[in-house]
Every structure is written in C-alpha cells, then in structure tokens.
Write a protein that holds these residues in place. Structure first.
Motif, mmCIF file in Angstrom:
data_model
loop_
_atom_site.group_PDB
_atom_site.id
_atom_site.type_symbol
_atom_site.label_atom_id
_atom_site.label_comp_id
_atom_site.label_asym_id
_atom_site.label_seq_id
_atom_site.Cartn_x
_atom_site.Cartn_y
_atom_site.Cartn_z
ATOM 1 N N ASP A 1 0.767 -1.423 0.083
ATOM 2 C CA ASP A 1 -0.152 0.019 -0.095
ATOM 3 C C ASP A 1 0.652 1.161 0.038
ATOM 4 O O ASP A 1 1.177 1.558 0.994
ATOM 5 C CB ASP A 1 -0.936 0.017 1.227
ATOM 6 C CG ASP A 1 -1.883 1.032 1.140
ATOM 7 O OD1 ASP A 1 -1.983 1.701 0.217
ATOM 8 O OD2 ASP A 1 -2.720 1.164 2.100
ATOM 9 N N SER A 2 0.942 1.996 -1.218
ATOM 10 C CA SER A 2 1.980 3.043 -1.080
ATOM 11 C C SER A 2 1.028 4.007 -0.933
ATOM 12 O O SER A 2 1.615 5.614 -1.327
ATOM 13 C CB SER A 2 2.670 2.964 -2.534
ATOM 14 O OG SER A 2 1.471 3.305 -3.713
ATOM 15 N N MET B 1 3.871 0.738 2.257
ATOM 16 C CA MET B 1 5.172 0.738 1.845
ATOM 17 C C MET B 1 5.709 1.900 2.513
ATOM 18 O O MET B 1 5.319 2.878 2.966
ATOM 19 C CB MET B 1 5.102 1.030 0.409
ATOM 20 C CG MET B 1 4.539 -0.455 0.050
ATOM 21 S SD MET B 1 4.502 -0.225 -2.146
ATOM 22 C CE MET B 1 6.339 -0.190 -2.457
ATOM 23 N N SER B 2 7.166 1.989 2.701
ATOM 24 C CA SER B 2 7.936 3.129 3.111
ATOM 25 C C SER B 2 7.985 4.072 1.807
ATOM 26 O O SER B 2 7.688 3.772 0.772
ATOM 27 C CB SER B 2 9.553 2.492 3.245
ATOM 28 O OG SER B 2 10.166 2.070 2.150
ATOM 29 N N ASP B 3 8.226 5.299 2.499
ATOM 30 C CA ASP B 3 8.390 6.499 1.296
ATOM 31 C C ASP B 3 9.359 6.103 0.502
ATOM 32 O O ASP B 3 9.550 6.372 -0.887
ATOM 33 C CB ASP B 3 8.643 7.783 2.081
ATOM 34 C CG ASP B 3 7.318 8.188 2.929
ATOM 35 O OD1 ASP B 3 6.442 7.721 2.521
ATOM 36 O OD2 ASP B 3 7.568 9.008 3.789
ATOM 37 N N LEU C 1 6.320 -3.375 -4.306
ATOM 38 C CA LEU C 1 6.146 -4.384 -3.202
ATOM 39 C C LEU C 1 7.527 -4.096 -2.387
ATOM 40 O O LEU C 1 8.508 -3.908 -3.033
ATOM 41 C CB LEU C 1 6.309 -5.805 -3.722
ATOM 42 C CG LEU C 1 6.531 -7.173 -2.869
ATOM 43 C CD1 LEU C 1 5.479 -7.085 -1.806
ATOM 44 C CD2 LEU C 1 6.656 -8.447 -3.478
ATOM 45 N N GLU C 2 7.258 -4.269 -1.092
ATOM 46 C CA GLU C 2 8.075 -4.174 -0.091
ATOM 47 C C GLU C 2 8.029 -5.065 0.938
ATOM 48 O O GLU C 2 7.135 -5.535 1.284
ATOM 49 C CB GLU C 2 8.284 -2.803 0.583
ATOM 50 C CG GLU C 2 9.274 -2.560 1.700
ATOM 51 C CD GLU C 2 9.095 -0.957 2.365
ATOM 52 O OE1 GLU C 2 9.344 -1.159 3.595
ATOM 53 O OE2 GLU C 2 8.429 -0.309 1.651
ATOM 54 N N PHE C 3 9.183 -5.921 1.329
ATOM 55 C CA PHE C 3 9.166 -6.992 2.119
ATOM 56 C C PHE C 3 9.456 -6.435 3.865
ATOM 57 O O PHE C 3 10.347 -5.414 3.963
ATOM 58 C CB PHE C 3 9.959 -7.980 2.054
ATOM 59 C CG PHE C 3 9.770 -8.801 0.909
ATOM 60 C CD1 PHE C 3 8.913 -10.099 1.161
ATOM 61 C CD2 PHE C 3 9.937 -8.566 -0.398
ATOM 62 C CE1 PHE C 3 8.433 -10.940 -0.078
ATOM 63 C CE2 PHE C 3 9.569 -9.421 -1.606
ATOM 64 C CZ PHE C 3 8.601 -10.516 -1.101
ATOM 65 N N LYS C 4 9.027 -6.863 4.661
ATOM 66 C CA LYS C 4 9.282 -6.703 6.209
ATOM 67 C C LYS C 4 9.580 -8.127 6.803
ATOM 68 O O LYS C 4 8.913 -8.977 6.630
ATOM 69 C CB LYS C 4 8.096 -5.817 6.726
ATOM 70 C CG LYS C 4 8.607 -5.386 8.258
ATOM 71 C CD LYS C 4 9.615 -4.276 8.265
ATOM 72 C CE LYS C 4 10.002 -3.798 9.787
ATOM 73 N NZ LYS C 4 8.730 -2.899 10.318
ATOM 74 N N ILE C 5 10.723 -8.191 7.395
ATOM 75 C CA ILE C 5 11.035 -9.416 7.943
ATOM 76 C C ILE C 5 10.993 -9.134 9.624
ATOM 77 O O ILE C 5 11.457 -8.228 10.187
ATOM 78 C CB ILE C 5 12.358 -9.779 7.740
ATOM 79 C CG1 ILE C 5 12.699 -9.909 6.231
ATOM 80 C CG2 ILE C 5 12.638 -11.281 8.393
ATOM 81 C CD1 ILE C 5 11.834 -10.962 5.463
#
Length: 566
Positions: free
Chosen positions: A506-507, A518-520, A529-533
C-alpha cells in the motif's frame, strides 16, 4: 487515494487507442497504436537488503578538559538513539565505548584502556572525574547530575555473539530485535548517561586513532572481552569525541617526549616537560603565511623533524595504518553487501560548517599555541566560566580519516548542544538501513482488491549452510496482518516459527490498515512491493544471513509500475 488497478489502466489505454483510430483521417501523421512489450511471467529471485545490524564504536577523549563535553554528549544522546529506534529504522545496534588513553611517558598515573571497551557506571568510577589533584572536579556535572540509575538497573545481562555462543555479559550496549542486554525496564538513553561518561583523568597525549585501531582489533581476538562486538554483516560506525589533536605515536620513538631525547617537536626545548604541541608538531605540516595558514595536513615526520619520510620512520603512526584498517573492514563487508560503507564521524575542534580552520597566530593566545602548537579550531563562550572560553584544537589527522570515508561528517565540539550532530551522524547510519524493496514489478494476482496481491516465496540462507530455509508469511486475519501486542511487531504464524515476512503493497494509504503501508523510500522508486522481516525476540539472524524472494512478475511492467526504479 486508491491505487489505479491493472485492469483499469488497460481500459484507459484501450480507449486512447480507439480514439486514435477514429481521428486518424484528420492527421497528416496518424498516431500509431501503443504496442506494449509483454514482460516475463516467470518468477524472478532477488536478494533482499534487510540488514539492520549496526556496530557503533565511540572513542571518547577522557583528558582533563572534557568534563562538560562528556556531559553534553550524554545529555544529548537521546537524539542519536531516537533515529536508530525509529519505526522506519529499528536498527539492531551495539554501542561500545573506549577512551583516548593509550599511555605515555608522562602519564604514569593513568590506567590506559588501549582500546578496551568500558561498560561500567560512572558512579563506580567517580574518582576518574577528578583531574590534577582536585584542581578540576567534573564528578557532578559529568556523572552524578546525569546518571540516575542504580546498579540493578545497569546490570549487563548475559548474551551471545555470532562468534561465541557462550552466554556472558558483554562490554557494550545492545538492542537486537527488541531484546536488550540490560533490564527491559531500563531506558537505553538513561543507561548511556551512566556508561558513556569516561572521566577526565586520562592521558593528556590523546591517541584517538590508535584507540580505535586497538578496539577494532581486540573485537576480533577470541581472548578479549570485546570479542564478537563486530558482526561481519553489520554496518560499522566510528564516532570520535575530542577537543585535541591525535597523538597516536609509535612507542619505538618515545624519545620525542623525553627530557633527554630529541626535543625537535617541543614548543620550548628548555622546558621541564613537553606539551601537547608535540602531537601537533610531530604529525602536521601547514602551508602559507604562519599568521594565517592556507591549510594544514597530516604528514610523516621522523625523530629529527624531516617530513615525508616512509611509514616505518614516522614518529606518529602513519595515517595508512588507520586508513588501511577501515578500508579492509569495509571491503570485507562489501563481500556481503556491495553498497555497504564504514561510517566515520567526528565531534571535535572544527567550525560549525564542519571545516577545520586555523586561527591567526597573531590573534591566538600565546599560551594556547605553546600548549597545542596551533591556534584553536573552534572557540565559544563558556557559560559556566566566561573568563575561560571553550576552545579545541584542529583535528587534522582525524579529519583526514573522516573525509576519506564519510566526507563532511564533522561537527563542532565547542557547541553547547550536540543533538543536531548526533542526529546527523545517526542519519548517516539510517541511510544505509534501506527498506527491502522488491526491485522488479510484481504481478497482481487479484485485480479486485485495492492494492497489489503478490505471489512470492521467501527463503533464508544462514551462513555456512548449503540449503535455504523457507520463511512463512506472518499471521493475518480478516483485517490484514496481526500485530503481536507483546512485541509491537508482526505476529508469528505459529509457536514453532521464529521468523516470518510481511508483504507491504500500500503506497497511497488505500487500505484502512497501516501494517501493509510501503515506506516512502520504496514508493518513491515506484516499486509495488516491499518486504518486512519479523523475528521472534531472542532469535536474531546469524551474522551473514541472506534472504531472497521469488515473485511472479507483471506481464506489462511499464504499465503496472511506470518509472520503476527512478
């Protein structure tokens, strides 16, 4: 605002093509229908940059003039930690502290740390805050007034390292995946107010560079208490806090300090003892009119004062010793992450624009120049004693190290507030902790939802193993990702799982949840797409662990992710 879905974009594009066809008879040069090149539908594996490990070494001058400066550092330390612990950063940090004391012929009464890390409350070292038989007493301003924690709150808890699996108390502060090595109820900033101040009875011939060198070497020696402080994959930052020039001398040439030695570097060869001017004169050469030098630079000098001699003849350890060490560590880290750089910072005798400058000799207090070999690099009014201004020596050799690895990362120690400096230094670290953007345009498997629904496989590859381990997606419910109330992080999908991943797509705040935002940084690059671990507390990744993701890619990336990567 909702994201424009792939199907909608195709509809708009088709309408434009139809309009072009209808009006083509009116144009001398009719427009051609847009031809889209279909992208790869196969899955594409990418390494994810998810390293948030940071090892930070503070080298703090503990000579007689540093009481107020250590107090300012401790009181402003919150600005540093605030950046590291920010939600978008969440660094897994270790913070070690050593002093500038490596001993000297004239420092028989000091106890040189020589690069050993100090991890004890200043209240247990209160005598270290008294200098010159009580002439200067900083025990209140630099310790008692700012350290408010008792021994129980400052207990250093057993922990393990990547190099040594035996739990034991380690001489550094750490916060890894939310797990600290001090009691959970103890605030790290408050702890540093007790651990950080190093006293003022250290040797006045400061060896800041050699202290750094020895601290980093000790951390790699299994016989040392600090063994394991350095993690192979971690970002390394070195921060110097000092008001004097570096005096890291080669002890083979200690005669430059002796009464019966060669006094070529003494301000007054007839004096009973040398001043810190020896340090400046033995390692720096200035050009231009002595009343207003054009520049001053680090040089090798031999015992007779000859310049530009080879490294083996230099009375101060040559800069190549320190540049080479940092360069070597940086290159080792770049085998794991090609973009990783060692960060070097200085709070020292520079002006507020970060430049080392040299006061006019004609306007300099002769006593200051006799003591230090040069005029001050910065000056300020001392609010506690207007008759004694705050002054610091230009840190030429330290400047050269900073400029080689982190240009411009220098700040004035003459200021009465270091929060801006500490924040800027921490932000240099933050710059290397980038979010794990997926740098290809992923395929949306469900065009009916507000955001992209990727199809991905994520694997973890611990060092020393040949087989990757599949990582499960973090727990979800009808509202999206579940957040563990105990950790404030994404919840594990089961009790047997210690690491999981979340898909951030979600941007534009299209969904009600913020847990898929998502991060800026990734959104600005037009990635979708961005991943968070997320990791269970107490189960950090081993140093050198790599994570890769394999996702199905969009059929037409130029439509789904216009301008991706830019």
């Amino acid at each position: 605002m909702s994201r424009l879905k792939l199907g909608t974009k195709f509809t708009l594009l088709a309408g434009c093509v139809m309009a072009t066809t209808m009006f083509s008879g009116c144009l001398n040069h009719p427009l051609k229908p847009v031809e889209l090149e279909k992208g790869s539908e196969v899955e594409d594996q990418l390494q994810l940059t998810v390293n948030k490990d940071v090892d930070i070494l503070f080298v703090i001058d503990n000579s007689g003039s540093m009481g107020e400066e250590q107090a300012i550092l401790a009181n402003n330390f919150g600005a540093f930690i605030e950046v590291l612990e920010a939600e978008e950063v969440e660094a897994n940090y270790r913070i070690g502290v050593t002093t500038s004391d490596n001993g000297n012929e004239w420092c028989k009464s000091t106890t040189p740390e020589a690069g050993n890390l100090v991890m004890s409350s200043c209240t247990s070292r209160i005598n270290d805050f008294v200098f010159n038989n009580g002439e200067t007493d900083a025990s209140d301003i630099a310790c008692n007034d700012i350290c408010n924690l008792d021994a129980a709150a400052l207990e250093v808890l057993p922990t393990t390292t990547d190099l040594d699996s035996t739990p034991s108390p380690r001489p550094w502060l750490e916060n890894i995946e939310g797990k600290k090595n001090i009691p959970d109820t103890t605030d790290t900033v408050e702890a540093f107010k007790c651990f950080g101040p190093q006293g003022i009875n250290g040797c006045g011939f400061e060896s800041q560079l050699e202290s750094m060198y020895l601290a980093l070497i000790r951390a790699q020696n299994s016989d040392e208490a600090s063994y394991g402080f350095l993690r192979a994959n971690a970002i390394l930052a070195v921060v110097f806090v000092t008001d004097e020039a570096d005096c890291s001398y080669n002890k083979s040439f200690s005669e430059i300090f002796k009464q019966d030695g060669n006094k070529v570097f003494w301000s007054d060869p007839t004096a009973l003892y040398p001043t810190s001017a020896v340090c400046w004169n033995a390692g720096v050469s200035c050009t231009g009119d002595p009343s207003n030098y054009d520049s001053c630079d680090a040089v090798n000098k031999d015992v007779d004062g000859n310049e530009a001699v080879d490294d083996s003849s230099a009375v101060l350890h040559p800069m190549s010793r320190y540049l080479g060490l940092i360069q070597g560590l940086e290159e080792e880290k770049q085998t794991l992450n090609a973009e990783q750089e060692v960060i070097v910072a200085l709070i020292g005798g520079v002006s507020n624009d970060g430049k080392a400058f040299y006061s006019s000799a004609a306007a300099t207090d002769p006593e200051f120049e006799n003591d230090f070999g040069i005029g001050p690099g910065c000056e300020a009014v001392n609010p506690n004693n207007p008759d004694e201004p705050v002054e610091a020596v230009p840190p030429v050799r330290l400047r050269d190290l900073v400029e080689e690895f982190t240009p411009g990362n220098m700040f004035s120690i003459c200021n009465d507030d270091y929060s801006t400096a500490l924040q800027a230094i921490a932000q240099r670290i933050e710059d290397q902790i980038q979010p794990a953007c997926y740098t290809k345009c992923v395929k949306d498997t469900d065009a009916s939802t507000l955001v992209v629904d990727p199809e991905c496989t994520v694997e973890e590859d611990p060092p020393g193993t040949d087989n990757s381990v599949r990582i499960e997606e973090c727990q979800t419910d009808a509202s999206g990702y579940v957040i563990d109330p105990n950790t404030g992080d994404y919840a594990m999908p089961s009790d047997e799982v210690n690491v999981c991943y979340a898909l951030l797509t979600d941007s534009s705040m299209a969904t009600d949840s913020t847990d898929d935002d998502m991060s800026d940084f990734c959104a600005a690059q037009n990635y979708n797409l961005e991943f968070k671990i997320a990791r269970r507390p107490g189960y950090p990744a081993a140093g050198g662990t790599s994570i890769s993701a394999t996702c199905s890619l969009a059929d037409f990336p130029e439509v789904s992710c216009p301008g991706i990567g830019g």
